[in-house]
Write an enzyme that holds these catalytic residues in place. Structure first.
Site, PDB file in Angstrom:
ATOM      1  N   ASN A 333       0.826  -1.214   0.000  1.00 48.50           N
ATOM      2  CA  ASN A 333       0.000   0.000   0.000  1.00 48.50           C
ATOM      3  C   ASN A 333       0.853   1.254   0.000  1.00 48.50           C
ATOM      4  O   ASN A 333       2.061   1.215   0.255  1.00 48.50           O
ATOM      5  CB  ASN A 333      -0.895   0.045   1.252  1.00 48.50           C
ATOM      6  CG  ASN A 333      -1.897  -1.081   1.311  1.00 48.50           C
ATOM      7  OD1 ASN A 333      -2.407  -1.526   0.281  1.00 48.50           O
ATOM      8  ND2 ASN A 333      -2.188  -1.542   2.527  1.00 48.50           N
ATOM      9  N   GLY A 361       1.595  -1.413   4.037  1.00 45.12           N
ATOM     10  CA  GLY A 361       0.963  -2.710   3.785  1.00 45.12           C
ATOM     11  C   GLY A 361       1.740  -3.779   4.522  1.00 45.12           C
ATOM     12  O   GLY A 361       2.972  -3.697   4.665  1.00 45.12           O
ATOM     13  N   GLY A 363       2.553  -6.784   3.764  1.00 46.40           N
ATOM     14  CA  GLY A 363       3.601  -7.438   2.971  1.00 46.40           C
ATOM     15  C   GLY A 363       4.860  -6.596   2.908  1.00 46.40           C
ATOM     16  O   GLY A 363       5.970  -7.083   3.173  1.00 46.40           O
ATOM     17  N   ASN A 365       5.761  -4.149   4.939  1.00 47.48           N
ATOM     18  CA  ASN A 365       6.361  -3.963   6.260  1.00 47.48           C
ATOM     19  C   ASN A 365       7.153  -5.191   6.712  1.00 47.48           C
ATOM     20  O   ASN A 365       8.271  -5.075   7.220  1.00 47.48           O
ATOM     21  CB  ASN A 365       5.267  -3.652   7.287  1.00 47.48           C
ATOM     22  CG  ASN A 365       4.542  -2.351   6.987  1.00 47.48           C
ATOM     23  OD1 ASN A 365       5.072  -1.480   6.288  1.00 47.48           O
ATOM     24  ND2 ASN A 365       3.327  -2.217   7.492  1.00 47.48           N
ATOM     25  N   GLU A 462      -4.679  -9.804   3.942  1.00 42.63           N
ATOM     26  CA  GLU A 462      -5.176  -8.597   3.283  1.00 42.63           C
ATOM     27  C   GLU A 462      -5.191  -8.772   1.761  1.00 42.63           C
ATOM     28  O   GLU A 462      -5.343  -7.810   1.030  1.00 42.63           O
ATOM     29  CB  GLU A 462      -4.317  -7.387   3.668  1.00 42.63           C
ATOM     30  CG  GLU A 462      -4.477  -6.998   5.125  1.00 42.63           C
ATOM     31  CD  GLU A 462      -3.616  -5.799   5.500  1.00 42.63           C
ATOM     32  OE1 GLU A 462      -3.987  -5.096   6.456  1.00 42.63           O
ATOM     33  OE2 GLU A 462      -2.577  -5.574   4.850  1.00 42.63           O
ATOM     34  N   LEU A 539      -0.875  -9.159  22.226  1.00 34.98           N
ATOM     35  CA  LEU A 539      -1.778  -8.460  23.149  1.00 34.98           C
ATOM     36  C   LEU A 539      -1.373  -7.019  23.382  1.00 34.98           C
ATOM     37  O   LEU A 539      -1.739  -6.427  24.416  1.00 34.98           O
ATOM     38  CB  LEU A 539      -1.827  -9.220  24.477  1.00 34.98           C
ATOM     39  CG  LEU A 539      -2.249 -10.692  24.381  1.00 34.98           C
ATOM     40  CD1 LEU A 539      -2.008 -11.411  25.704  1.00 34.98           C
ATOM     41  CD2 LEU A 539      -3.711 -10.796  23.966  1.00 34.98           C
ATOM     42  N   GLY A 540      -0.597  -6.430  22.455  1.00 34.92           N
ATOM     43  CA  GLY A 540      -0.202  -5.042  22.606  1.00 34.92           C
ATOM     44  C   GLY A 540       0.648  -4.843  23.848  1.00 34.92           C
ATOM     45  O   GLY A 540       1.660  -5.541  24.058  1.00 34.92           O
ATOM     46  N   ASP A 564       3.526   5.433  18.376  1.00 38.01           N
ATOM     47  CA  ASP A 564       2.677   4.994  17.253  1.00 38.01           C
ATOM     48  C   ASP A 564       2.711   3.466  17.228  1.00 38.01           C
ATOM     49  O   ASP A 564       3.757   2.868  16.978  1.00 38.01           O
ATOM     50  CB  ASP A 564       3.212   5.576  15.942  1.00 38.01           C
ATOM     51  CG  ASP A 564       2.356   5.195  14.736  1.00 38.01           C
ATOM     52  OD1 ASP A 564       1.366   4.463  14.903  1.00 38.01           O
ATOM     53  OD2 ASP A 564       2.683   5.654  13.620  1.00 38.01           O
ATOM     54  N   ASP A 570       3.625  -6.282  12.607  1.00 44.25           N
ATOM     55  CA  ASP A 570       4.565  -6.588  11.527  1.00 44.25           C
ATOM     56  C   ASP A 570       5.992  -6.649  12.058  1.00 44.25           C
ATOM     57  O   ASP A 570       6.784  -7.501  11.637  1.00 44.25           O
ATOM     58  CB  ASP A 570       4.469  -5.542  10.416  1.00 44.25           C
ATOM     59  CG  ASP A 570       3.092  -5.528   9.756  1.00 44.25           C
ATOM     60  OD1 ASP A 570       2.485  -6.605   9.666  1.00 44.25           O
ATOM     61  OD2 ASP A 570       2.643  -4.447   9.336  1.00 44.25           O
TER      62      ASP A 570
END
Length: 621
Positions: A333, A361, A363, A365, A462, A539-540, A564, A570
């Site tokens: 992307n 995107g 892929g 990343n 995706e 889980l962030g 961010d 990824d």
């Protein structure tokens, strides 16, 4: 110049000179006779007392084409002039009629000897012209008959093949350019393999730098290549570099190289190991052989010794594995990142004055992440036929990602993603699929060569599920481990899950794929049972949870202040794959992947925020 002058130069009496030139010299020593004759030849002396049809001091040289007029002639001239002979050089320009005229001209000059490179097999019918002149003849080149003197390409090829065998290579390919040396080159290659107990098949011979050859190198089917021409070796070296293969770490290359003519190409860095064939040495040998015939004294050391290995820069032992080769199949992307005070919500307008546009995107990343961590990686995906695709290609090349599997699709645009990021680093993403929606199973089949030799294949959803399934099937067919990220996916069919080695959903994705009640651990167990492999739930800030056949375990997140969170998954997946490819066990690979994910959240953007090999090695210390 008369007899008296010759006598003074030779340090003998005029009567001695007279006896020598009139062949009444039986009482004169060999050394004195040779000294007199050398001066006679040097000064082109011809006695008035007799008419001579043959000029003992004149040698004819007939080349077949201008290509031959290289340092071969230098070697001939040096030997001839030192011995007191004057060469007369003619060129046939690959023309039989011109060749006949050249030989007739030499006959009329009375040349005592001729070095002749015939134009082709028909040329030998002219041999009678030289025989009638009484001249001694040495033929050179492939068209000169059984006794023709040849540059020893067979011997040279044997030696460069032996260079690879001596470094333990047993899977050696042969790259040749069609030409006069080709049969000898292949014969030397075959003979060396045979004498070292190695099998020869026609599939080892390649005439171009093709996808087939590159695939064999990538898969480890060939670990060493011998090249007949330096131009081909250079082309192969450059093509491998674009695919991020390195010599001699991934493949060894050794080539023949002439010291002049069209095959001499500047290589200031000596990137390729070469055997230089000295054409001047060949010319020396041809002239020494002719003078030996003319004088009845064969030259001592009648052999070609102009072979020398210039450097060993592209020679090494075979690689023990292909562990650094990966394929990523996924979305590509152009991301537009919008910094907003709060994330958008229903019925609410959010404004911003800060944006950032860059290729993204999953892929893109993950491929960039693997490349930054020092692994060779090929990306498979589609972009549009628009200006954005040019930006994608330039960015991927900057990260040293192999883009041969990235195709432009006509009449569609490159995929786009709009990313909203709040001050806490939390994000929301809206995707316009564009060309990503058109990646098909047939596209994967057309790009299958990129999977050859890959140890890992990373796939995300995706893209259409038939392309996902085709990627997983192709990876398994070539023996690669598979890692799947189920992004933007409501359902995962069992035929996909059963071809996944490691599944990496986040918590919302886990809830979507395994709906209903149950803890994270219970739903991860259900998903692992369906795929028969390993599930890692990210889980962030809560780290991640592993459910594998051998282990169930929570891993804490790395301690970073997030700016961010976009692309953290990824970063996790690319680092996980990189560490597994480097030989870490799953637990250590997850710990470092958590560190890489946390690190990526400290910067804006994705690819530019991914950790590199040095940073991750420091964490691993």
């Amino acid at each position: 110049m008369d007899i008296s002058d010759i006598a003074k130069l030779a340090g003998v009496s005029p009567s001695t000179v007279s006896k020598v030139i009139n062949h009444k010299d039986s009482s004169i020593s060999d050394a004195t006779r040779e000294r007199v004759l050398k001066i006679v030849r040097e000064y082109h002396y011809s006695p008035y007392s007799r008419s001579r049809a043959t000029k003992d001091w004149l040698i004819g040289v007939v080349f077949r084409s201008p290509i031959s007029l290289d340092s071969t002639l230098d070697g001939i001239l040096n030997v001839a002039q030192r011995a007191g002979y004057a060469p007369l050089v003619l060129n046939s320009n690959l023309d039989l009629e011109q060749e006949r005229k050249n030989l007739e001209a030499l006959k009329s000059t009375g040349a005592a000897g001729v070095i002749w490179e015939p134009v082709n097999g028909e040329s030998l019918s002219y041999r009678g012209i030289l025989d009638a002149s009484g001249a001694k003849v040495v033929t050179i080149g492939a068209n000169g008959g059984d006794l023709s003197l040849l540059i020893p390409y067979e011997k040279a090829t044997y030696e460069i093949t032996a260079e690879l065998i001596g470094r333990d290579h047993c899977r050696i390919g042969c790259l040749v350019t069609e030409g006069r040396r080709t049969p000898d080159f292949i014969q030397g290659f075959k003979r060396c393999l045979f004498e070292h107990g190695m099998a020869f098949t026609e599939s080892l011979i390649h005439t171009e730098v093709s996808a087939d050859l590159l695939g064999k190198i990538g898969s480890g089917e060939l670990t060493g290549i011998v090249c007949s021409h330096y131009q081909m070796a250079k082309k192969l070296h450059e093509r491998l570099a674009t695919l991020h293969y390195h010599t001699p770490d991934d493949v060894s290359i050794v080539s023949l190289r002439n010291d002049s003519g069209t095959s001499w190409i500047d290589d200031p860095g000596d990137a390729i190991s070469t055997y230089t064939i000295k054409n001047s040495d060949f010319g020396r040998l041809a002239c020494e052989r002719l003078i030996g015939k003319m004088t009845g004294k064969p030259a001592a050391g009648d052999h070609f010794d102009g072979l020398k290995l210039n450097n060993t820069n592209s020679l090494g032992n075979p690689p023990t594995s292909r562990s650094k080769h990966a394929v990523v199949v996924g979305s590509i992307n152009i991301d537009t990142r919008l910094s907003v005070p709060t994330l958008p919500d229903e019925g609410k307008t959010v404004t911003t004055d800060r944006s950032l546009v860059y290729p993204g995107g999953k892929g893109t990343n993950q491929a960039a992440g693997l490349a930054k961590l020092g692994h060779r990686v090929a990306l498979v995906g589609d972009v549009g036929a628009d200006a954005s695709s040019d930006v994608v290609y330039r960015t991927l090349e900057h990260w040293e990602v192999d883009t041969t599997g990235v195709y432009r699709k006509a009449d569609v645009e490159t995929g786009k993603a709009y990313i909203f990021v709040d001050p806490e680093g939390q994000s929301m993403i809206t995707v316009l699929s564009g060309a990503n929606a058109f990646l098909s199973a047939d596209d994967l089949a057309a790009r299958e060569q990129l999977f050859e030799g890959a140890q890992y294949c990373l796939v995300q959803t995706e893209i259409p599920l038939d392309a996902v399934l085709a990627a997983l099937r192709t990876a398994r067919h070539h023996g690669a481990k598979t890692i799947l990220k189920p992004a933007a996916c409501d359902v995962l069919p069992d035929e996909i899950l059963q071809r996944v080695d490691i599944l990496v959903p986040n918590l919302p994705e886990l809830n979507t794929i395994v709906p209903g009640p149950g803890t994270i651990e219970e739903r991860a167990a259900q998903l692992a049972e369906r795929c028969g492999g390993t599930v890692i739930v990210t889980l962030g800030a809560g780290g991640c949870y592993l459910h594998s056949p051998e282990l169930r375990r929570h891993f804490p997140a790395a301690d970073f202040d997030a700016v961010d969170t976009t692309g953290a998954s990824d970063a996790f997946i690319s680092a996980l794959a990189a560490r597994l490819m480097s030989g870490d066990n799953l637990v250590r690979a997850i710990e470092l992947a958590n560190y890489a994910a946390g690190y990526s959240t400290t910067r804006q953007g994705v690819a530019q925020a991914l950790i590199d090999r040095f940073g991750l090695e420091c964490a691993n210390a």
